[in-house]
Design a protein around this motif. Structure first.
Motif, short mmCIF file in Angstrom:
data_model
loop_
_atom_site.label_atom_id
_atom_site.label_comp_id
_atom_site.label_asym_id
_atom_site.label_seq_id
_atom_site.Cartn_x
_atom_site.Cartn_y
_atom_site.Cartn_z
N GLN A 169 -71.97 40.03 -51.32
CA GLN A 169 -71.82 40.45 -52.72
C GLN A 169 -70.43 41.02 -52.97
OE1 GLN A 169 -74.17 40.09 -55.37
NE2 GLN A 169 -72.23 40.49 -56.42
N VAL A 170 -69.93 41.84 -52.03
CA VAL A 170 -68.59 42.42 -52.16
C VAL A 170 -67.54 41.30 -52.20
CG1 VAL A 170 -66.83 43.73 -50.92
CG2 VAL A 170 -69.14 44.65 -51.15
N ILE A 171 -67.67 40.33 -51.31
CA ILE A 171 -66.69 39.24 -51.28
C ILE A 171 -66.83 38.36 -52.52
CG2 ILE A 171 -65.99 37.17 -50.01
CD1 ILE A 171 -66.70 38.74 -47.45
N GLN A 172 -68.03 38.15 -52.99
CA GLN A 172 -68.23 37.39 -54.22
C GLN A 172 -67.53 38.08 -55.39
OE1 GLN A 172 -72.26 37.21 -55.69
NE2 GLN A 172 -71.91 35.35 -56.79
N ASP A 173 -67.70 39.40 -55.51
CA ASP A 173 -67.04 40.14 -56.58
C ASP A 173 -65.52 40.04 -56.46
OD1 ASP A 173 -69.53 40.85 -57.49
OD2 ASP A 173 -69.51 42.84 -56.55
N ALA A 174 -65.02 40.13 -55.22
CA ALA A 174 -63.58 40.06 -55.01
C ALA A 174 -63.03 38.69 -55.38
CB ALA A 174 -63.25 40.39 -53.56
N VAL A 175 -63.73 37.63 -54.98
CA VAL A 175 -63.28 36.26 -55.29
C VAL A 175 -63.26 36.03 -56.80
CG1 VAL A 175 -63.89 33.82 -55.10
CG2 VAL A 175 -63.95 35.27 -53.08
N LYS A 176 -64.27 36.53 -57.50
CA LYS A 176 -64.33 36.35 -58.95
C LYS A 176 -63.11 36.94 -59.65
CE LYS A 176 -69.36 36.31 -59.76
NZ LYS A 176 -70.48 37.09 -60.34
N THR A 177 -62.64 38.08 -59.14
CA THR A 177 -61.55 38.79 -59.82
C THR A 177 -60.17 38.50 -59.22
OG1 THR A 177 -61.98 40.72 -58.41
CG2 THR A 177 -63.06 40.65 -60.54
N ALA A 178 -60.13 37.79 -58.09
CA ALA A 178 -58.85 37.54 -57.41
C ALA A 178 -57.97 36.59 -58.22
CB ALA A 178 -59.09 36.97 -56.01
N ASP A 179 -56.67 36.89 -58.28
CA ASP A 179 -55.72 35.99 -58.95
C ASP A 179 -54.54 35.65 -58.04
OD1 ASP A 179 -54.46 38.40 -58.88
OD2 ASP A 179 -54.25 38.63 -61.06
N SER A 180 -54.72 35.89 -56.73
CA SER A 180 -53.68 35.52 -55.77
C SER A 180 -54.33 34.79 -54.60
CB SER A 180 -52.96 36.78 -55.26
OG SER A 180 -53.85 37.62 -54.55
N SER A 181 -53.51 34.37 -53.65
CA SER A 181 -54.01 33.56 -52.54
C SER A 181 -54.67 34.37 -51.43
CB SER A 181 -52.88 32.71 -51.95
OG SER A 181 -52.41 31.80 -52.90
N TYR A 182 -54.51 35.70 -51.46
CA TYR A 182 -55.09 36.55 -50.42
C TYR A 182 -55.86 37.70 -51.06
CZ TYR A 182 -52.37 34.21 -46.80
OH TYR A 182 -51.85 33.28 -45.94
N ILE A 183 -56.91 38.15 -50.39
CA ILE A 183 -57.66 39.33 -50.80
C ILE A 183 -57.12 40.53 -50.02
CG2 ILE A 183 -59.91 40.46 -50.72
CD1 ILE A 183 -61.19 37.75 -51.21
N ASP A 184 -56.64 41.53 -50.77
CA ASP A 184 -56.10 42.72 -50.10
C ASP A 184 -57.04 43.91 -50.29
OD1 ASP A 184 -55.67 43.62 -52.68
OD2 ASP A 184 -53.56 43.03 -52.69
N GLU A 185 -56.67 45.03 -49.66
CA GLU A 185 -57.52 46.22 -49.68
C GLU A 185 -57.68 46.77 -51.10
OE1 GLU A 185 -57.83 50.50 -47.34
OE2 GLU A 185 -55.89 49.51 -47.60
N THR A 186 -56.62 46.67 -51.90
CA THR A 186 -56.67 47.19 -53.27
C THR A 186 -57.72 46.45 -54.10
OG1 THR A 186 -54.31 47.71 -53.15
CG2 THR A 186 -55.31 47.64 -55.34
N LEU A 187 -57.81 45.14 -53.91
CA LEU A 187 -58.79 44.34 -54.64
C LEU A 187 -60.21 44.70 -54.22
CD1 LEU A 187 -59.30 42.01 -56.66
CD2 LEU A 187 -59.14 40.44 -54.73
N LEU A 188 -60.41 44.96 -52.93
CA LEU A 188 -61.75 45.26 -52.41
C LEU A 188 -62.23 46.66 -52.78
CD1 LEU A 188 -61.79 43.87 -48.74
CD2 LEU A 188 -63.06 43.01 -50.69
N ALA A 189 -61.27 47.61 -52.90
CA ALA A 189 -61.62 49.03 -52.99
C ALA A 189 -62.70 49.36 -54.01
CB ALA A 189 -60.35 49.85 -53.28
N PRO A 190 -62.60 48.88 -55.28
CA PRO A 190 -63.64 49.27 -56.26
C PRO A 190 -65.03 48.79 -55.89
CG PRO A 190 -61.95 47.86 -57.27
CD PRO A 190 -61.57 48.06 -55.85
N PHE A 191 -65.12 47.65 -55.22
CA PHE A 191 -66.43 47.11 -54.86
C PHE A 191 -67.02 47.83 -53.65
CE2 PHE A 191 -63.84 43.48 -56.51
CZ PHE A 191 -64.37 43.52 -57.78
#
Length: 580
Positions: A496-518
């Motif tokens: 679920q965390v990764i799904q939320d991150a992928v939905k909101t990602a706008d770059s080629s990599y997922i970083d810690e800042t993107l994951l933090a809220p989830f």
């Protein structure tokens, strides 16, 4: 222009729909692969599509079976580069297996970027199988390729990653489709008249080909969704007779239908439906049956059982040892750990002769319609060929347990019987289980920290496919955050965390800042102690449940069985007590 797009995965279907909307195109998009793609194309053949758009081997097969023009989506150099960058982040020994148009592009990228991806060029499905077996023997664990390659890789126990197509390739295919329609034009005068006659009939008509695939459905049959009957095993069993013609009555739960069928030479079957009268029947739940080739089996085992950790390896070894005995196996595990996936593994990996599993909710076995549904499944498939998975063992009545016990007597000795949930002496006794083949505990994610990198990348791949993204991987800080998070809902929460991150990602990599809220929204809930007065203990319990339900009043009230006003008052006192 009317387009039918058949994608090998959900993410590409979503991409079709988005680009078509932007370009103002009329499109129907389906998910289908190889033979399934052909079946979908045949099913839609009477809907007057101008062009079918598909990819790879599916496009080739559709061209062989239908006369509608087919446009194949190419995998561009940019698509290939993005896929290779994703694979580069994967830790295992990996290779690219594909036809020349793929591997030639990989070799060019190898030269330009001074990298070295192992490639194997194939020219047929048979070559793919042989090549993958050799790669597995050489220690390769991950493979990037087309649908055929990925399916075979996963069958061999390797990680298969599907080459994804990007937006540019889809737009290019749409432009080519426009040119095809303009060049060919349309002249359907020769068959529009007979089709109109069949569509205007006040009776349903469904035509099946020699493989029992639907190839024509008239408007009446569409209105009442009569083609869905073809997916009903009991209905199809009525048609499996040596006679060329026949008739029978059938109920779909709302109406009674009169069915007539007639063989069309050796080419197929015509089925005619006439509605007799309507009657309302109770809507009862039905037992579920799945086959060894059901996609959910591979998906669940890949999601929950992909592992290099000692905890899972120990569990799988114990499962293999227990399967050598003929007694039932009891499986326990917290929600989200994948206990049911372990049941699939035991059934379909350790019992090769078993082709179907019936999944039964024990708590419903005291309901006559549900019992009859179970008996029908056992009768049709043959109890001696079935595995049985029993769920819902908490709080069941003696009557339901007795019905389950009699069910076990019908399953041939040596066929797997698995029970899901915490073992209780009363339940085991009522089921007549004097001895178990073994008890298994599915490890929590906290016991599988070594697997988090692997599970995260698998989840990322699935989300890329589902949402049409091309995210290459995780930054190291992001993986560190995932490894150190306290997972209360285990693998389901990780996905679920990764799904939320992928939905909101706008770059080629997922970083810690993107994951933090989830991650922060899923902080561990501190334990509480049952000390104090009865009133204080009650308030602690209410406050704890409120936190577990994500601070949602409605869910908390439902779980505790109280109205929201009472909850609000008690929760206010509990919160004041929690801050003292």
């Amino acid at each position: 222009m009317k387009l039918l797009a058949i994608a090998p995965y959900e993410g590409l279907r979503q991409l079709f729909l988005r680009v078509a909307e932007e370009e103002g195109l009329s499109i129907k998009a389906e998910v289908g692969n190889l033979d399934e793609g052909v079946r979908l194309a045949k099913k839609a053949a009477d809907e007057s599509f101008d062009v079918i758009i598909s990819r790879g081997g599916t496009a080739t097969l559709i061209q062989q079976h239908l006369s509608i023009p087919v446009v194949e989506i190419e995998i561009s150099g940019y698509d290939l580069l993005k896929n290779l960058l994703f694979l580069k982040e994967y830790p295992d020994k990996k290779a690219i297996v594909g036809f020349p148009q793929i591997t030639n592009g990989v070799q060019l990228i190898n030269e330009l970027l001074d990298v070295s991806f192992s490639t194997v060029t194939i020219h047929s499905e048979g070559e793919a199988i042989h090549a993958l077996k050799e790669l597995k023997a050489q220690g390769f664990e991950s493979v990037l390729g087309d649908v055929i390659t990925v399916n075979e890789a996963e069958r061999l126990g390797m990680n298969g990653f599907l080459l994804s197509s990007g937006e540019e390739s889809v737009r290019k295919a749409f432009n080519q489709a426009k040119r095809v329609v303009k060049a060919l034009g349309r002249d359907r005068l020769n068959y529009e008249l007979p089709l109109s006659y069949l569509h205007e009939q006040e009776r349903g008509l469904v035509l099946l080909d020699q493989n029992n695939d639907v190839c024509f459905v008239n408007e009446f049959a569409k209105k009442f969704q009569l083609m869905e009957f073809i997916n009903d095993h009991s209905f199809m069993r009525q048609l499996r007779t040596p006679r060329e013609t026949g008739a029978f009555s059938w109920s779909d739960g709302h109406s009674v239908w009169y069915i007539r069928y007639k063989a069309i030479g050796n080419q197929g079957l015509a089925i005619e439906f006439a509605q007799l009268n309507e009657r309302v029947l109770n809507d009862h739940p039905k037992p579920i049956i799945i086959g060894s080739d059901d996609p959910i089996i591979k998906q669940q085992m890949k999601k929950y059982l992909s592992s290099t950790s000692a905890a899972i390896q120990h569990t799988l070894k114990a499962a293999e040892a227990f399967s050598a005995y003929e007694e039932p196996i009891w499986i326990d595990g917290k929600p989200g750990t994948g206990a049911e996936a372990l049941a699939y593994h035991i059934t379909f990996q350790l019992y090769p002769s078993v082709e179907h599993m019936v999944i039964i909710e024990c708590s419903r076995m005291n309901e006559r319609p549900y019992q009859e549904g179970v008996q029908e499944l056992l009768s049709f498939f043959g109890a001696e060929q079935l595995a049985v998975l029993v769920k819902g063992l908490s709080g069941v009545t003696d009557e339901a347990l007795k019905a389950c016990s009699s069910l076990f007597q019908q399953v041939r000795e040596g066929q797997p019987v698995l029970l899901l949930g915490k073992r209780k002496h009363r339940v085991a006794k009522q089921l007549g289980l004097k001895q178990l083949g073994g008890e298994l505990q599915m490890p929590a994610l906290q016991e599988r920290v070594d697997d988090i990198d692997l599970l995260s990348r698998l989840a990322l791949h699935e989300m890329n496919m589902h949402y049409g993204k091309q995210i290459v991987g995780f930054r190291e800080a992001a993986l560190h955050a995932l490894r150190n998070h306290h997972w209360t809902e285990h693998i389901d929460e990780l996905w679920q965390v990764i799904q939320d991150a992928v939905k909101t990602a706008d770059s080629s990599y997922i970083d810690e800042t993107l994951l933090a809220p989830f991650l922060h929204s899923k902080e561990p809930i501190a334990p509480f102690h049952l000390t104090g007065t009865m009133k204080e203990i009650e308030e602690k319990i209410i406050y704890h449940v409120w936190l577990e339900e994500g601070k949602k009043h409605s869910k908390t009230a439902e779980r505790l069985g109280m109205n929201r006003t009472t909850l609000w008052r008690k929760l206010k006192n509990a919160q004041e007590g929690a801050t003292d």
